[in-house]
Structures are given as structure tokens and as C-alpha cells.
Design an enzyme around this catalytic site. Structure first.
Site, PDB file in Angstrom:
ATOM      1  N   ASP A 149       0.810  -1.233   0.000  1.00  0.00           N
ATOM      2  CA  ASP A 149       0.000   0.000   0.000  1.00  0.00           C
ATOM      3  C   ASP A 149       0.841   1.281   0.000  1.00  0.00           C
ATOM      4  OD1 ASP A 149      -2.080  -1.736   0.168  1.00  0.00           O
ATOM      5  OD2 ASP A 149      -2.741  -1.153   2.179  1.00  0.00           O
ATOM      6  N   ARG A 184     -17.238  -1.294 -23.541  1.00  0.00           N
ATOM      7  CA  ARG A 184     -17.737  -1.336 -22.161  1.00  0.00           C
ATOM      8  C   ARG A 184     -16.955  -0.393 -21.261  1.00  0.00           C
ATOM      9  NH1 ARG A 184     -17.394  -7.845 -21.694  1.00  0.00           N
ATOM     10  NH2 ARG A 184     -19.580  -8.331 -22.083  1.00  0.00           N
ATOM     11  N   MET A 191      -6.055  -2.963  -4.229  1.00  0.00           N
ATOM     12  CA  MET A 191      -5.925  -2.797  -2.782  1.00  0.00           C
ATOM     13  C   MET A 191      -5.537  -1.361  -2.434  1.00  0.00           C
ATOM     14  SD  MET A 191      -4.409  -6.231  -1.072  1.00  0.00           S
ATOM     15  CE  MET A 191      -5.477  -7.660  -0.871  1.00  0.00           C
ATOM     16  N   ARG A 193      -6.468   0.302   1.460  1.00  0.00           N
ATOM     17  CA  ARG A 193      -7.645   0.558   2.299  1.00  0.00           C
ATOM     18  C   ARG A 193      -7.712   1.994   2.804  1.00  0.00           C
ATOM     19  NH1 ARG A 193      -8.474  -3.228   7.172  1.00  0.00           N
ATOM     20  NH2 ARG A 193      -8.192  -4.913   5.676  1.00  0.00           N
TER      21      ARG A 193
HETATM   22  O1  F6P Z   1      -2.224  -3.768   4.126  1.00  0.00           O
HETATM   23  C1  F6P Z   1      -2.022  -4.479   2.985  1.00  0.00           C
HETATM   24  C2  F6P Z   1      -3.321  -5.033   2.453  1.00  0.00           C
HETATM   25  O2  F6P Z   1      -2.969  -5.705   1.273  1.00  0.00           O
HETATM   26  C3  F6P Z   1      -4.417  -3.989   2.205  1.00  0.00           C
HETATM   27  O3  F6P Z   1      -4.289  -3.292   1.022  1.00  0.00           O
HETATM   28  C4  F6P Z   1      -5.642  -4.842   2.256  1.00  0.00           C
HETATM   29  O4  F6P Z   1      -6.778  -4.094   2.614  1.00  0.00           O
HETATM   30  C5  F6P Z   1      -5.311  -5.837   3.305  1.00  0.00           C
HETATM   31  O5  F6P Z   1      -3.920  -5.971   3.321  1.00  0.00           O
HETATM   32  C6  F6P Z   1      -5.985  -7.172   3.082  1.00  0.00           C
HETATM   33  O6  F6P Z   1      -5.737  -8.000   4.160  1.00  0.00           O
HETATM   34  P1  F6P Z   1      -6.156  -9.535   4.244  1.00  0.00           P
HETATM   35  O7  F6P Z   1      -5.028 -10.308   3.614  1.00  0.00           O
HETATM   36  O8  F6P Z   1      -6.293  -9.814   5.667  1.00  0.00           O
HETATM   37  O9  F6P Z   1      -7.411  -9.698   3.466  1.00  0.00           O
END
Ligand code: F6P
Length: 368
Positions: A149, A184, A191, A193
Site C-alpha cells: 500500500d 464497455r 488494494m 484501504r
Molecule cells: O495492508 C495491505 C493489504 O494488502 C491492504 O491493502 C488490504 O486491505 C489488506 O492488506 C488485506 O488484508 P487480508 O489479507 O487480511 O485480506
């Protein structure tokens, strides 16, 4: 002052990221060169706190032989977890619910029992916060910044990010041709968050038409307007990149509830955007969620080199007597920054940064 380290431990915590094994290899070899013994702790701190879970021992020797040929491999030979925070360790109650227990003193004692003098903790903000707490309790600790991230502060970039962005860019490139062939809208959820770095960098590199990130709450009408503008210019397809943490103006992210010790993100950000685009524009819209594909596979050359540099620098830092610091990229060098500075603030996208300005100059919509 040179260190008195004889035995150092490595662990990996949180979500995995391409480059973990390269960090491990570099740290093991650099430590062996100094005559130190190296051990790996399985799955974050679980190998020390719950050794009975592991038939082959929760802590195991890492030698040159153990780390041979792993630089290019995804995942982590140590295993990882995002559920074993020793400061808030999940313990099951008789009624099936969980409570959180601080097991950090027990953990410090376990380091001593295992003859471990220092720790190299490889992880993101959660793992490095824990590492700092252990350093405060007297264990020499150096952190290595990991996360696809790229949301850790005080380092120009974390390892894993470049690999995730490269793969996302390749995927978006592929979606471009099918979007055009079928006229489309393709929505691609990536990812991220809390920070939209992956969406922004991959979106701009792959010339997406719309990029939605958590830092800029979007107006779906503005997104639809961009798609209509393209239609008007004869481009009957569009690419919309959505960070999983993106949310509409006045709305909220798809993070719901709380897993023990951790916010749980159930997903659906891309799907939500896709349904609304189809409803408003009448254009057929499909959603692709890249999710954990971004965490797998071989690290890019950039990430491999950065990981090797970080792993070796972490050993140098311990050898030079540093503790409670994180190795950080500050080109052209790698320097040491206090862990508290690195974890004190999440590095979200600066909406005035050059990549954002570039995107705006190129006509990319952020739904605002
Ligand atoms: O923090 C890294 C990350 O890949 C985020 O981007 C994502 O929301 C999260 O981990 C997903 O975690 P998990 O593997 O628990 O679903």
C-alpha cells in the site's frame, strides 16, 4: 558503539508483500558475515508465544543454506499473520467470543529464554508499532518497512509497492483492449484501504480515465460525466480504477465491523461503482477485483534491490547499536528513522503531489 549481538531473530508480520524473502536473505547473510547466529520466528510472534502450534518449533535456525535461492520468491519463508498482535493477543472466552490480552512481557521473556539478543521486524505500520513497543521494553529492534500500500511514513517508498503497481498496470493494460472491443466500462478494484497510492500510480501509468482513491471522496455523477465526455469524442469504452477504500461524498468505505484487533474490509467498492455507472450511463459495465493477486508473485527488480538493501541495512543498524529505528529509503541512501516517526502518521496520497498534477493535466478524473 559496536553491538554485543550474538543471536538475532527475524520475523514478518501483517499482509505479505513481494520482497519479504529478499529482505530475509540479505539480513541472514549480512548477520552471518558478522558471525551472528540467526533464527526465524514463525508467523509474526506466534512462534514465540504459541510454540506448541508448530511441530518443527516456533523458532528455527536461518542459515546461508536456508535462504539460498529465495530472493525472487513471493510470500515469506517465515509465514506471517495479521492476527497475532502480542499487545492485543486474541484469547477465546468460554462463550466463543474473544478478548484482547497484553502478552508483551511474556514475549520479552520468550526472547530471553531463546537467547535472542535483537530483532529485525519486517512489517507495515501495525507490525512496526508492535516492534517499537518491544524496543521500549528494552529489546534492541530494527524495523524494515513493508507494504504494497506504500502508506508508511518517513520512507520514500516501501518494498512491495513497485511489484503491486507493476502488476496492476499490466492488468489494466489487458483490460483496455477488451473494454474497447466490447465498448464497455471496465472497473478495476485494487488494494489500498486507507491510501490510494496503488490506484493512483497504476491508474496514471496505464492511462485510466477515472481513478477513485480514499483521499478524494467521489461524486458518481462526475464519474459518469467523464464517461459521457469520452463517448462524445468517439471513445466508447472507459477504464475506472477504484482503490478498495474509496468512498462517495457523504458516504463511507466498505470497512465494516472490527475483526479482533483490526478493522475488517469486506470489499465491494469496485462493484458498487460499476453498478452505479451502468445505472446512470446505461453502458455495460464490468468489475474486476485484483485483490490479493497484487500481493503475490515475484518482486520487481526495483523491489528486489530495495529489499536486499533494507535487509543488509537493518543488520548494519543493529551492529552500529541502533534500536527502535526503521530503515528508510531517502535516495540515494538508506537511513535510520525513529520507529515512532514512521508509524505515527499514515502516509496517504498528497493530492497536490506531482503524480496527481500530472493526472489532472492529462484529463484523468478523480470523481471530484
Ligand atoms: O495492508 C495491505 C493489504 O494488502 C491492504 O491493502 C488490504 O486491505 C489488506 O492488506 C488485506 O488484508 P487480508 O489479507 O487480511 O485480506
Amino acid at each position: 558503539m559496536p553491538s554485543n549481538i550474538k543471536r538475532v531473530a527475524l520475523n514478518t508480520g501483517g499482509g505479505d508483500a513481494p520482497g519479504l524473502n529478499a529482505v530475509i536473505r540479505a539480513a541472514v547473510i549480512a548477520a552471518c558475515q558478522r558471525g551472528w547466529e540467526v533464527v526465524g520466528i514463525r508467523e509474526g510472534y506466534n512462534g514465540l508465544l504459541e510454540p506448541q502450534r508448530y511441530a518443527e518449533g516456533g523458532v528455527f535456525p536461518l542459515t546461508r543454506a536456508t535462504v539460498r535461492g529465495i530472493t525472487h520468491l513471493g510470500g515469506t519463508i517465515l509465514g506471517t499473520t495479521n492476527k497475532g498482535n502480542p499487545l492485543k493477543f486474541p484469547v477465546k472466552n468460554p462463550d466463543g467470543t474473544y478478548r484482547e490480552v497484553d502478552r508483551s512481557d511474556e514475549l520479552i521473556a520468550a526472547f530471553k529464554t531463546n537467547g535472542i539478543d535483537a530483532l529485525i521486524a519486517i512489517g507495515g505500520d501495525g507490525s512496526l508499532g508492535i516492534a517499537s513497543a518491544l524496543a521500549q521494553k528494552g529489546l534492541p529492534v530494527v524495523g524494515v518497512p513493508k507494504t504494497i500500500d506504500n502508506d508508511l511514513d518517513k520512507t520514500v517508498v516501501t518494498f512491495g509497492f513497485d511489484s503491486a503497481v507493476s502488476f496492476a498496470t499490466t492488468c489494466i493494460d489487458r483490460l483496455n483492449s477488451t473494454a474497447e472491443a466490447h465498448q464497455r466500462v471496465m472497473v478495476v478494484e485494487v488494494m489500498g484501504r486507507h491510501a490510494g497510492w496503488i490506484a493512483l500510480n497504476a491508474g496514471v501509468a496505464a492511462t485510466a480515465d477515472v481513478v477513485l482513491i480514499p483521499e478524494i471522496p467521489y461524486d458518481i455523477e462526475k464519474v459518469a460525466q467523464k464517461i459521457r465526455e469520452r463517448e462524445g469524442r468517439g471513445s466508447h469504452f472507459s477504464i475506472v480504477v477504484v482503490a478498495e477504500g474509496a468512498f462517495p461524498k457523504g458516504g463511507s468505505t466498505s470497512i465494516v465491523g472490527k475483526e479482533i484487533g483490526r478493522a475488517d474490509l469486506i470489499g465491494g467498492a469496485g462493484d458498487h461503482v460499476a453498478k452505479q455507472i451502468q445505472a446512470i450511463t446505461g453502458k455495460e459495465t464490468r468489475c474486476v477485483v485484483l485483490g490479493h493477486l497484487l500481493r503475490g508473485g515475484t518482486p520487481t527488480t526495483f523491489d528486489r534491490l530495495l529489499s536486499l538493501r533494507f535487509g543488509a541495512a537493518a543488520v548494519r543498524a543493529l551492529d552500529e547499536g541502533y534500536s527502535d529505528v526503521m530503515v528508510a529509503l531517502d535516495p540515494p541512501r538508506v537511513r535510520y528513522v525513529p520507529l515512532s516517526e514512521a508509524t505515527g502518521r499514515m502516509k496517504v496520497v498528497d493530492v497536490t503531489c506531482d503524480t496527481m498534477l500530472t493526472a489532472r493535466d492529462l484529463g484523468t478524473s478523480f470523481g471530484d
